[in-house]
Design a protein around this motif. Sequence first.
Motif, PDB file in Angstrom:
ATOM      1  N   UNK A 330      41.411  20.280  13.507  1.00  0.00           N
ATOM      2  CA  UNK A 330      39.706  20.310  13.544  1.00  0.00           C
ATOM      3  C   UNK A 330      39.499  21.742  14.014  1.00  0.00           C
ATOM      4  N   UNK A 331      38.011  22.028  13.645  1.00  0.00           N
ATOM      5  CA  UNK A 331      37.455  23.063  13.843  1.00  0.00           C
ATOM      6  C   UNK A 331      36.127  23.050  14.414  1.00  0.00           C
ATOM      7  N   UNK A 332      35.794  24.282  15.019  1.00  0.00           N
ATOM      8  CA  UNK A 332      34.350  24.135  15.779  1.00  0.00           C
ATOM      9  C   UNK A 332      33.347  23.850  14.613  1.00  0.00           C
ATOM     10  N   UNK A 333      33.502  24.067  13.277  1.00  0.00           N
ATOM     11  CA  UNK A 333      32.442  23.563  12.488  1.00  0.00           C
ATOM     12  C   UNK A 333      32.234  22.257  12.282  1.00  0.00           C
ATOM     13  N   UNK A 334      33.418  21.376  12.259  1.00  0.00           N
ATOM     14  CA  UNK A 334      33.481  19.961  12.533  1.00  0.00           C
ATOM     15  C   UNK A 334      32.708  19.682  13.594  1.00  0.00           C
ATOM     16  N   UNK A 335      33.043  20.187  14.886  1.00  0.00           N
ATOM     17  CA  UNK A 335      32.435  19.726  16.028  1.00  0.00           C
ATOM     18  C   UNK A 335      31.055  19.801  15.815  1.00  0.00           C
ATOM     19  N   UNK A 336      30.511  21.056  15.256  1.00  0.00           N
ATOM     20  CA  UNK A 336      29.119  21.426  15.289  1.00  0.00           C
ATOM     21  C   UNK A 336      28.298  20.249  14.311  1.00  0.00           C
ATOM     22  N   UNK A 337      28.970  20.033  12.999  1.00  0.00           N
ATOM     23  CA  UNK A 337      28.432  19.031  12.171  1.00  0.00           C
ATOM     24  C   UNK A 337      28.241  17.704  12.642  1.00  0.00           C
ATOM     25  N   UNK A 338      29.320  17.322  13.605  1.00  0.00           N
ATOM     26  CA  UNK A 338      29.227  15.921  14.050  1.00  0.00           C
ATOM     27  C   UNK A 338      28.220  15.956  15.369  1.00  0.00           C
ATOM     28  N   UNK A 339      27.932  16.796  15.944  1.00  0.00           N
ATOM     29  CA  UNK A 339      27.080  17.036  16.963  1.00  0.00           C
ATOM     30  C   UNK A 339      25.555  17.038  16.325  1.00  0.00           C
ATOM     31  N   UNK A 340      25.446  17.584  15.199  1.00  0.00           N
ATOM     32  CA  UNK A 340      24.190  17.659  14.339  1.00  0.00           C
ATOM     33  C   UNK A 340      23.975  16.247  13.946  1.00  0.00           C
ATOM     34  N   UNK A 341      24.855  15.719  13.453  1.00  0.00           N
ATOM     35  CA  UNK A 341      24.651  14.239  12.911  1.00  0.00           C
ATOM     36  C   UNK A 341      24.574  13.164  14.043  1.00  0.00           C
ATOM     37  N   UNK A 342      25.102  13.518  15.219  1.00  0.00           N
ATOM     38  CA  UNK A 342      24.575  12.634  16.135  1.00  0.00           C
ATOM     39  C   UNK A 342      23.242  12.941  16.958  1.00  0.00           C
ATOM     40  N   UNK A 343      22.911  14.082  16.903  1.00  0.00           N
ATOM     41  CA  UNK A 343      21.496  14.302  17.158  1.00  0.00           C
ATOM     42  C   UNK A 343      20.497  13.793  16.304  1.00  0.00           C
ATOM     43  N   UNK A 344      20.596  13.583  14.912  1.00  0.00           N
ATOM     44  CA  UNK A 344      19.689  13.237  14.025  1.00  0.00           C
ATOM     45  C   UNK A 344      19.780  11.340  14.124  1.00  0.00           C
ATOM     46  N   UNK A 345      21.079  10.857  14.342  1.00  0.00           N
ATOM     47  CA  UNK A 345      20.802   9.386  14.677  1.00  0.00           C
ATOM     48  C   UNK A 345      20.250   9.226  15.973  1.00  0.00           C
ATOM     49  N   UNK A 346      20.438   9.916  16.988  1.00  0.00           N
ATOM     50  CA  UNK A 346      19.560   9.876  18.227  1.00  0.00           C
ATOM     51  C   UNK A 346      18.033   9.708  18.075  1.00  0.00           C
ATOM     52  N   UNK A 347      17.624  10.737  17.270  1.00  0.00           N
ATOM     53  CA  UNK A 347      16.227  10.733  16.799  1.00  0.00           C
ATOM     54  C   UNK A 347      15.749   9.484  16.201  1.00  0.00           C
ATOM     55  N   UNK A 348      16.573   8.773  15.125  1.00  0.00           N
ATOM     56  CA  UNK A 348      16.369   7.420  14.621  1.00  0.00           C
ATOM     57  C   UNK A 348      16.271   6.406  15.643  1.00  0.00           C
ATOM     58  N   UNK A 349      17.315   6.347  16.519  1.00  0.00           N
ATOM     59  CA  UNK A 349      17.506   5.402  17.440  1.00  0.00           C
ATOM     60  C   UNK A 349      16.325   5.592  18.448  1.00  0.00           C
ATOM     61  N   UNK A 350      15.579   6.493  18.682  1.00  0.00           N
ATOM     62  CA  UNK A 350      14.562   6.585  19.527  1.00  0.00           C
ATOM     63  C   UNK A 350      13.330   5.837  19.232  1.00  0.00           C
ATOM     64  N   UNK A 351      13.338   5.947  17.728  1.00  0.00           N
ATOM     65  CA  UNK A 351      11.959   5.293  17.302  1.00  0.00           C
ATOM     66  C   UNK A 351      12.331   3.772  16.778  1.00  0.00           C
ATOM     67  N   UNK A 352      13.721   3.209  17.264  1.00  0.00           N
ATOM     68  CA  UNK A 352      13.808   1.835  16.971  1.00  0.00           C
ATOM     69  C   UNK A 352      12.907   0.600  17.228  1.00  0.00           C
ATOM     70  N   UNK A 353      12.531  -0.068  16.257  1.00  0.00           N
ATOM     71  CA  UNK A 353      11.306  -0.919  16.722  1.00  0.00           C
ATOM     72  C   UNK A 353      11.775  -2.170  17.542  1.00  0.00           C
ATOM     73  N   UNK A 354      13.110  -2.545  17.390  1.00  0.00           N
ATOM     74  CA  UNK A 354      13.686  -3.566  17.986  1.00  0.00           C
ATOM     75  C   UNK A 354      15.001  -3.335  18.609  1.00  0.00           C
ATOM     76  N   UNK A 355      15.447  -4.493  19.437  1.00  0.00           N
ATOM     77  CA  UNK A 355      17.003  -4.142  19.907  1.00  0.00           C
ATOM     78  C   UNK A 355      17.740  -4.200  18.882  1.00  0.00           C
ATOM     79  N   UNK A 356      17.712  -5.147  17.986  1.00  0.00           N
ATOM     80  CA  UNK A 356      18.627  -5.245  16.788  1.00  0.00           C
ATOM     81  C   UNK A 356      18.811  -3.789  15.899  1.00  0.00           C
ATOM     82  N   UNK A 357      17.879  -3.281  15.763  1.00  0.00           N
ATOM     83  CA  UNK A 357      17.946  -1.896  15.050  1.00  0.00           C
ATOM     84  C   UNK A 357      18.729  -0.792  15.965  1.00  0.00           C
TER      85      UNK A 357
END
Length: 474
Positions: A330-357
Motif C-alpha cells: 500500500x501507498x500514501x496515495x491509496x490512503x489519501x484516495x480512501x480518506x477522500x472517498x470516506x469523506x464524500x460518503x460521510x457527506x452523503x450520510x450526513x444528509x440521510x433522510x432516514x435511519x435505513x439510508x
Amino acid sequence: MPSSAPAPVRPAAVPSAAPAGRRLPRLRPPRSPRRRGPGGGPAPWRSLRHRSMRWWSVANLVSNAGTWMQLTVQNLLVLQITGSAAATGLSLSVQAAPGLLVGMFGGAVVDRWPRKVTAAVSQAALGLVAFTTAALVAFGELNVGILMGLAAVTGLIATVDGPACALLGNDLVPTEDVPSAIAVGSLVHSVGRLAGTALAGVAVAFLGTASAYAANGVSFLFVAAVIPFLRPVQAALRAPSGPRPAPAAGRHRPGSAREGLAFFARRPRLVALAGITGLSAVFGRNYGLTLAVLVTGPLQAGAAAFGTVSTVLAVGGMVGAVLAARLRSPSVRLVGALAAAGGLLQVVAGFSPSLAILLIMVLPMAVVESVSDTAGTTVLQTDPPAHMRGRVLGVWRSASTVWGLMGPPLLGLLMELAGARGTLAAGGLIIAGAVGAGALLHRRRGASAAVVPESAGPLPASAPARPEALSAAA
C-alpha cells in the motif's frame, strides 16, 4: 537465531565449451511461491502460515479480551469512587498524557533494546499494574489519587509497549505479508472487544469489579509468556550496542528521540500520511459522537437505533480488514484516495433522510476506514529503516494523541453551530478537499521538477549523483 550469512552455493557443472551450433541453456532464478486467494489475488490470511504469527494472534486475542473487560468496568469504577463524570474524563486524559509528552522517548527505547525483551517486560509491567488495581479494589483501598497515579503509570508503560508489540508482530512475517498481519490484528481486536465486553458483564456479576482487572493481568502475563517462543522471520535491526561516535556539530545524537523527530519531519511520505490521518481523525472518525447525535436528534431514533448503527460499523470494519489483508504494497496515495472517498460518503450520510439510508451509507464508510487504517499502518511501520521504526512510531503516538484529544471538543463545538448534519457534511468536505488539494500540489511539484532547462545540458558521466536526489527518487 539462525546465522544471517548465506549458505554456500554448490557450483553447477558448466561445460568448457558449447558444441557448435548450440547455445547453452539460460539459467533462471527460481520463483518464490506466493499464496493466492480464491480470486487469484494474495490470500488475506497468508500471514498465519507462520507458526509464530499464529501464536502471536492467539496471545493478542487473549490480551484484547482482557483489556476490554477492564475498559468496560473502568469508567463505572471511577464514577463509583468519585461520583463525578469530570473525574472520569480526567482519568482518561491522565492515561493519555504520557503518549503526548514522552511518546518519542518510548519509541527511542524500543529502537535501543531487543524487541522481544522490551515487549515481554512491558507486558509484564502492565500485568503488575492490573493486579495491583485489582487488589486495591478488592480490599477497598482505591482512592482518586491512587487511581490517577495508576492511570499515569499505565500510559507511561504504553509508550514503550505499543511500538514494541506492533513491530514485533511485523517481524514475524516477511515484508510483503505485513498488510495481512496488520489486518489479522484488526480482526483480533474486534473479536476481542466483543468477547471482552460480554465476559466483563459475567465476571462482574459473579465475582465483582476486581475480577475484570485480575483477568486483564492474567492476559498480560499470557502474552509475556508467549513472547520468548516467537521466532522472527526477519531480524529487527537496531543501532549497534558498542561505543557510538560523537555526533557532528548541528546533528542529533544517534538513537535519540530528537533524531526520530528530525527523520519524520524530513520524510515527505510520513508527513503526508500524518496530515491525511490527522484530518480524518479530527473531522471524520468520531462516529461515536457525530452519528449518535444524528440518530437521536434529526433522525429522531433512540439509543437502540444507535446500537444498530454501531453494529453495522463493527461489521464494516471486519469486512474492510478482510479486504485490506489482500494488500501487498500500500501507498500514501491509496490512503489519501480512501480518506477522500470516506469523506464524500460521510457527506452523503450526513444528509440521510432516514435511519435505513444511514445504515446503507455507514457500511461502506466503515469498510473504507478499515482498509485505509491498514494501508496507513503498513506504510508507517515499513517505510522507515528498521533501526528508526520505534522512534517513528513514538512520534506518531504523540501526534495521534494530539488529534485524538482535539477531535471531540472541536466536533462538539461545530455541532453547536451547524448541527449534526452540517458537521458531518463540513467534515467530509474538509477531508476530501484537503486530500485533493494535496494531490494536485504534489502533481504540480513533480511536473516542475521533471522540467530540465535546455541550457543546462546533460550531466557529465563522471558527475556523482547527489544523495538527496537519490533519496527523493526512492
